[in-house]
Scaffold this active site. Structure first.
Site, PDB file in Angstrom:
ATOM      1  N   PHE A 149      43.038  43.797  41.703  1.00  0.00           N
ATOM      2  CA  PHE A 149      42.589  43.275  42.999  1.00  0.00           C
ATOM      3  C   PHE A 149      43.346  42.021  43.410  1.00  0.00           C
ATOM      4  O   PHE A 149      43.371  41.674  44.592  1.00  0.00           O
ATOM      5  CB  PHE A 149      41.078  42.968  42.942  1.00  0.00           C
ATOM      6  CG  PHE A 149      40.741  41.660  42.263  1.00  0.00           C
ATOM      7  CD1 PHE A 149      40.786  40.469  42.975  1.00  0.00           C
ATOM      8  CD2 PHE A 149      40.406  41.614  40.907  1.00  0.00           C
ATOM      9  CE1 PHE A 149      40.496  39.249  42.351  1.00  0.00           C
ATOM     10  CE2 PHE A 149      40.123  40.407  40.281  1.00  0.00           C
ATOM     11  CZ  PHE A 149      40.172  39.219  41.009  1.00  0.00           C
ATOM     12  N   LYS A 173      47.339  53.900  43.440  1.00  0.00           N
ATOM     13  CA  LYS A 173      45.867  53.777  43.328  1.00  0.00           C
ATOM     14  C   LYS A 173      45.575  52.274  43.264  1.00  0.00           C
ATOM     15  O   LYS A 173      45.579  51.669  42.201  1.00  0.00           O
ATOM     16  CB  LYS A 173      45.392  54.493  42.054  1.00  0.00           C
ATOM     17  CG  LYS A 173      43.958  54.961  42.043  1.00  0.00           C
ATOM     18  CD  LYS A 173      42.923  53.901  42.235  1.00  0.00           C
ATOM     19  CE  LYS A 173      42.669  53.024  41.042  1.00  0.00           C
ATOM     20  NZ  LYS A 173      41.800  51.858  41.393  1.00  0.00           N
ATOM     21  N   GLU A 176      39.981  49.054  44.193  1.00  0.00           N
ATOM     22  CA  GLU A 176      38.969  49.427  45.192  1.00  0.00           C
ATOM     23  C   GLU A 176      38.301  48.181  45.800  1.00  0.00           C
ATOM     24  O   GLU A 176      37.567  48.289  46.774  1.00  0.00           O
ATOM     25  CB  GLU A 176      37.927  50.363  44.559  1.00  0.00           C
ATOM     26  CG  GLU A 176      37.093  49.788  43.422  1.00  0.00           C
ATOM     27  CD  GLU A 176      37.778  49.809  42.044  1.00  0.00           C
ATOM     28  OE1 GLU A 176      39.029  49.686  41.987  1.00  0.00           O
ATOM     29  OE2 GLU A 176      37.055  49.930  41.040  1.00  0.00           O
ATOM     30  N   SER A 231      43.509  44.344  33.606  1.00  0.00           N
ATOM     31  CA  SER A 231      43.046  43.643  32.403  1.00  0.00           C
ATOM     32  C   SER A 231      43.535  44.371  31.141  1.00  0.00           C
ATOM     33  O   SER A 231      43.845  45.568  31.183  1.00  0.00           O
ATOM     34  CB  SER A 231      41.527  43.517  32.431  1.00  0.00           C
ATOM     35  OG  SER A 231      40.948  44.773  32.707  1.00  0.00           O
ATOM     36  N   CYS A 286      47.348  36.116  37.194  1.00  0.00           N
ATOM     37  CA  CYS A 286      47.734  36.309  35.792  1.00  0.00           C
ATOM     38  C   CYS A 286      48.756  35.260  35.379  1.00  0.00           C
ATOM     39  O   CYS A 286      49.025  35.093  34.203  1.00  0.00           O
ATOM     40  CB  CYS A 286      48.300  37.699  35.588  1.00  0.00           C
ATOM     41  SG  CYS A 286      49.884  37.894  36.372  1.00  0.00           S
ATOM     42  N   GLU A 388      40.297  35.373  28.551  1.00  0.00           N
ATOM     43  CA  GLU A 388      40.716  35.040  29.914  1.00  0.00           C
ATOM     44  C   GLU A 388      39.471  34.826  30.775  1.00  0.00           C
ATOM     45  O   GLU A 388      38.583  35.686  30.806  1.00  0.00           O
ATOM     46  CB  GLU A 388      41.537  36.218  30.461  1.00  0.00           C
ATOM     47  CG  GLU A 388      42.036  36.021  31.874  1.00  0.00           C
ATOM     48  CD  GLU A 388      42.799  37.248  32.396  1.00  0.00           C
ATOM     49  OE1 GLU A 388      42.331  38.387  32.191  1.00  0.00           O
ATOM     50  OE2 GLU A 388      43.858  37.060  33.013  1.00  0.00           O
TER      51      GLU A 388
HETATM   52  P1  NAD Z   1      40.945  45.701  36.170  1.00  0.00           P
HETATM   53  O1  NAD Z   1      41.517  45.990  34.849  1.00  0.00           O
HETATM   54  O2  NAD Z   1      39.468  45.635  36.329  1.00  0.00           O
HETATM   55  O3  NAD Z   1      41.432  46.802  37.240  1.00  0.00           O
HETATM   56  C1  NAD Z   1      42.785  47.173  37.353  1.00  0.00           C
HETATM   57  C2  NAD Z   1      42.861  48.608  37.839  1.00  0.00           C
HETATM   58  O4  NAD Z   1      42.247  49.468  36.877  1.00  0.00           O
HETATM   59  C3  NAD Z   1      42.130  48.840  39.158  1.00  0.00           C
HETATM   60  O5  NAD Z   1      42.913  49.676  39.967  1.00  0.00           O
HETATM   61  C4  NAD Z   1      40.832  49.501  38.741  1.00  0.00           C
HETATM   62  O6  NAD Z   1      40.323  50.382  39.707  1.00  0.00           O
HETATM   63  C5  NAD Z   1      41.207  50.241  37.485  1.00  0.00           C
HETATM   64  N1  NAD Z   1      40.095  50.332  36.532  1.00  0.00           N
HETATM   65  C6  NAD Z   1      39.013  49.516  36.447  1.00  0.00           C
HETATM   66  N2  NAD Z   1      38.221  49.892  35.435  1.00  0.00           N
HETATM   67  C7  NAD Z   1      38.805  50.965  34.853  1.00  0.00           C
HETATM   68  C8  NAD Z   1      38.472  51.794  33.730  1.00  0.00           C
HETATM   69  N3  NAD Z   1      37.372  51.580  33.015  1.00  0.00           N
HETATM   70  N4  NAD Z   1      39.307  52.785  33.403  1.00  0.00           N
HETATM   71  C9  NAD Z   1      40.432  52.999  34.110  1.00  0.00           C
HETATM   72  N5  NAD Z   1      40.807  52.238  35.172  1.00  0.00           N
HETATM   73  C10 NAD Z   1      40.004  51.240  35.549  1.00  0.00           C
HETATM   74  O7  NAD Z   1      41.640  44.351  36.687  1.00  0.00           O
HETATM   75  P2  NAD Z   1      41.288  43.476  37.971  1.00  0.00           P
HETATM   76  O8  NAD Z   1      39.993  42.771  37.752  1.00  0.00           O
HETATM   77  O9  NAD Z   1      41.463  44.278  39.195  1.00  0.00           O
HETATM   78  O10 NAD Z   1      42.496  42.409  37.921  1.00  0.00           O
HETATM   79  C11 NAD Z   1      42.469  41.260  37.140  1.00  0.00           C
HETATM   80  C12 NAD Z   1      43.172  41.457  35.811  1.00  0.00           C
HETATM   81  O11 NAD Z   1      44.519  41.865  36.024  1.00  0.00           O
HETATM   82  C13 NAD Z   1      43.271  40.167  35.015  1.00  0.00           C
HETATM   83  O12 NAD Z   1      43.048  40.456  33.655  1.00  0.00           O
HETATM   84  C14 NAD Z   1      44.696  39.699  35.243  1.00  0.00           C
HETATM   85  O13 NAD Z   1      45.227  38.859  34.248  1.00  0.00           O
HETATM   86  C15 NAD Z   1      45.397  41.013  35.272  1.00  0.00           C
HETATM   87  N6  NAD Z   1      46.693  40.891  35.946  1.00  0.00           N
HETATM   88  C16 NAD Z   1      47.802  40.990  35.183  1.00  0.00           C
HETATM   89  C17 NAD Z   1      49.044  40.859  35.764  1.00  0.00           C
HETATM   90  C18 NAD Z   1      50.301  40.973  34.939  1.00  0.00           C
HETATM   91  O14 NAD Z   1      51.339  41.225  35.508  1.00  0.00           O
HETATM   92  N7  NAD Z   1      50.236  40.822  33.634  1.00  0.00           N
HETATM   93  C19 NAD Z   1      49.153  40.638  37.142  1.00  0.00           C
HETATM   94  C20 NAD Z   1      47.980  40.550  37.903  1.00  0.00           C
HETATM   95  C21 NAD Z   1      46.748  40.693  37.285  1.00  0.00           C
END
Ligand code: NAD
Length: 503
Positions: A149, A173, A176, A231, A286, A388
């Site tokens: 997000f 994708k 959401e 994550s 991140c 985190e």
């Molecule tokens: P998230 O892991 O909750 O969601 C990421 C994606 O995975 C979304 O599209 C979501 O719909 C999907 N998703 C969520 N739950 C899922 C599940 N159980 N199974 C499969 N897919 C699922 O992450 P977020 O809260 O949207 O974003 C924040 C996280 O992203 C933080 O941990 C941040 O550090 C990380 N991040 C990392 C980078 C990087 O380049 N390393 C960059 C930006 C954000």
């Protein structure tokens, strides 16, 4: 109520399921739209559209593909403010920061404008008698991207900018929680094509969804590669499932970036840098800097005093308030999670110097706001240090020496970014060489590499071998084919039953 639709085969598509998610306005806490959540059949429609479009797109010569990128970049510039306002309204980051989010993605599109050069293969003339060897980079087919997000414009463009420029078609994708900007990007991409007289339907598709859609992506036999950012636990899951299904996968995860402050650092500048890097975007980056490690007692005391004074000047406000330094976090659940971490930090024995939990914005009491918090005397054994938080919380971890400071980020489970603040070139050089982290800043608090370099952390911050964008992006979305060609002359040569060598 507004509905955010999927975007498949060049058109909005409502989806075939009645599953949907709430899209909030984080400033007011109100639901502002509904987003359809795909079922596997919806995803399959997008993949079929991408499959139909792929041979024609891959067969379009690279300079024409590049021209689409030039035109797309022009449209991004033209629509920058509209996109930034839309992004802020769903994410909660301030508009100037949303413009930065779009700009960082746009720079990947600029890199993609040079794709004909990046795709040139290798050629060896006369590798043997009458034999030439050459290699070419070919696209994989249909690639998919799953994005978080917190960067609804930049991260999708990290992925589809390169994937499409090299000749793949793409299914995105997005999160959401902030789904509207990715759809606008796909619409603008179609417009870029039609402005050049090209029909790009199916080249870039957007399917909204949650785990159901992600699992469908991981199992779909026609998706060749998956890029994920989110994550760490989910990144690891996506990597394991995707590779087991025979796909090429890169999966970026969470972070806990440290800023090391040496006794000779320019403290006034460091405090400004730390404040922006820890609290900007409410810490939802991140590459945020949520841990600061002052080296030596004197540095720690001076830094703490100045940080407290600096935090006092911060303005938390509406995402469209130009005077606000940062806005609300993305959801009520996330605000609760950050508050719970602050409570845990106190329970673990860290000293809570500034407590942001009671902040509320007058007239917007239901908004997802949280004030800046500062902890001192955090230690490496604490859960709040190891995990985190992803909120506006800065933790001071005191170190007595350079080696102790270097060991902290090096031993941490995450290894995304790290920064050192010093005037000593030799210390900085040694730190950069020895630290066990993927991206290093020297007096740079947020060392996000530019688009023509590549982005990627180490340890639990990234699973897979290829970084995002730059030449690593080109390598991830292509595969090399090597041709050995002989045009024989003269008599028929005898069969050879030994492995051919070219001595
Ligand atoms: P998230 O892991 O909750 O969601 C990421 C994606 O995975 C979304 O599209 C979501 O719909 C999907 N998703 C969520 N739950 C899922 C599940 N159980 N199974 C499969 N897919 C699922 O992450 P977020 O809260 O949207 O974003 C924040 C996280 O992203 C933080 O941990 C941040 O550090 C990380 N991040 C990392 C980078 C990087 O380049 N390393 C960059 C930006 C954000």
């Amino acid at each position: 109520m507004r509905n955010v639709h999927h975007f498949i085969d060049g058109a909005a598509f409502a989806g075939t399921s009645d599953r949907s998610g709430d899209v909030f306005n984080p400033n007011t806490g109100e639901v502002q739209a509904q987003v359809g959540l795909a079922v596997p059949g919806d995803l399959d429609l997008a993949v079929q559209a991408a499959l139909r479009a792929q041979p024609g797109w891959a067969g379009t010569n690279p300079q024409r593909r590049a021209r689409v990128m030039f035109e797309f970049k022009r449209l991004l510039d033209l629509h920058m403010q509209e996109l930034a306002e839309l992004l802020s309204s769903e994410h909660g980051k301030v508009i100037a920061d949303s413009r930065g989010d779009i700009q960082r993605g746009l720079e990947v599109i600029e890199f993609a404008c040079g794709i004909p050069h990046a795709l040139k293969g290798e050629y060896t003339e006369g590798a043997g008698p009458g034999i030439d060897v050459y290699s070419m980079r070919q696209p994989l087919g249909v690639a998919a991207g799953i994005t978080p997000f917190n960067f609804p414009a930049m991260i999708p463009m990290w992925m589809f900018g390169i994937a499409i420029a090299v000749g793949n078609t793409f299914v995105l994708k997005p999160s959401e929680k902030a789904p509207s900007v990715p759809v606008r990007l796909a619409e603008l991409f179609m417009e870029a094509g039609s402005n050049l007289g090209m029909d790009l339907k199916g080249v870039l598709n957007v399917v909204h969804g949650d785990k159901v859609c992600v699992d469908a992506i991981l199992q779909h036999p026609s998706i060749a590669a998956v890029s994920f950012v989110g994550s760490s636990d989910i990144a690891q899951y996506v990597y394991a499932q995707g590779t087991a299904a025979g796909k090429r996968v890169q999966a970026m995860g969470g972070a806990k970036n440290h800023g090391i402050v040496m006794p000779d650092a320019e403290l006034d500048q460091v405090v400004k840098d730390l404040s922006g890097a820890a609290f900007g975007s409410a810490g939802e980056r991140c590459m945020a800097l949520p841990v600061v490690v002052p080296v030596g007692q004197k540095t720690a005391e001076a830094l703490r005093e100045r940080l407290v004074a600096e935090i006092d000047t911060l303005k938390v406000g509406l995402s469209n308030d130009p005077a606000a330094h940062y806005g609300p976090v993305v959801s009520a659940a996330h605000r609760q999670k950050v508050s719970d971490y602050i409570q845990l930090g106190q329970d673990e024995g860290a000293e809570l110097v500034v407590d942001g939990r009671n902040f509320s914005l007058q007239g917007y009491e239901k908004g997802f706001f949280i004030g800046p918090s500062l902890f001192d005397r955090v230690t490496s054994g604490m859960k709040t240090y190891q995990e985190e938080i992803f909120g506006p919380v800065l933790q001071i971890v005191r170190a007595e020496s350079f080696d102790q400071a270097l060991a902290l980020p090096s031993a941490h489970q995450y290894g995304n970014g790290v920064a050192i603040f010093t005037r000593n070139g030799r210390a900085a050089r040694e730190f950069a060489a020895r630290v066990n982290v993927g991206m290093v800043g020297i007096n740079v608090p947020i060392p996000v590499p530019l688009a023509y370099h590549s982005f990627g952390g180490w340890k639990r911050s990234a699973f897979g071998d290829a970084n995002q964008h730059g030449m690593d992006g080109v390598r991830f979305y292509t595969r090399v084919k090597t041709v050995t060609a002989r045009w024989p002359e003269g008599d028929v040569a005898d069969s050879s039953f030994v492995i051919p060598t070219m001595r």
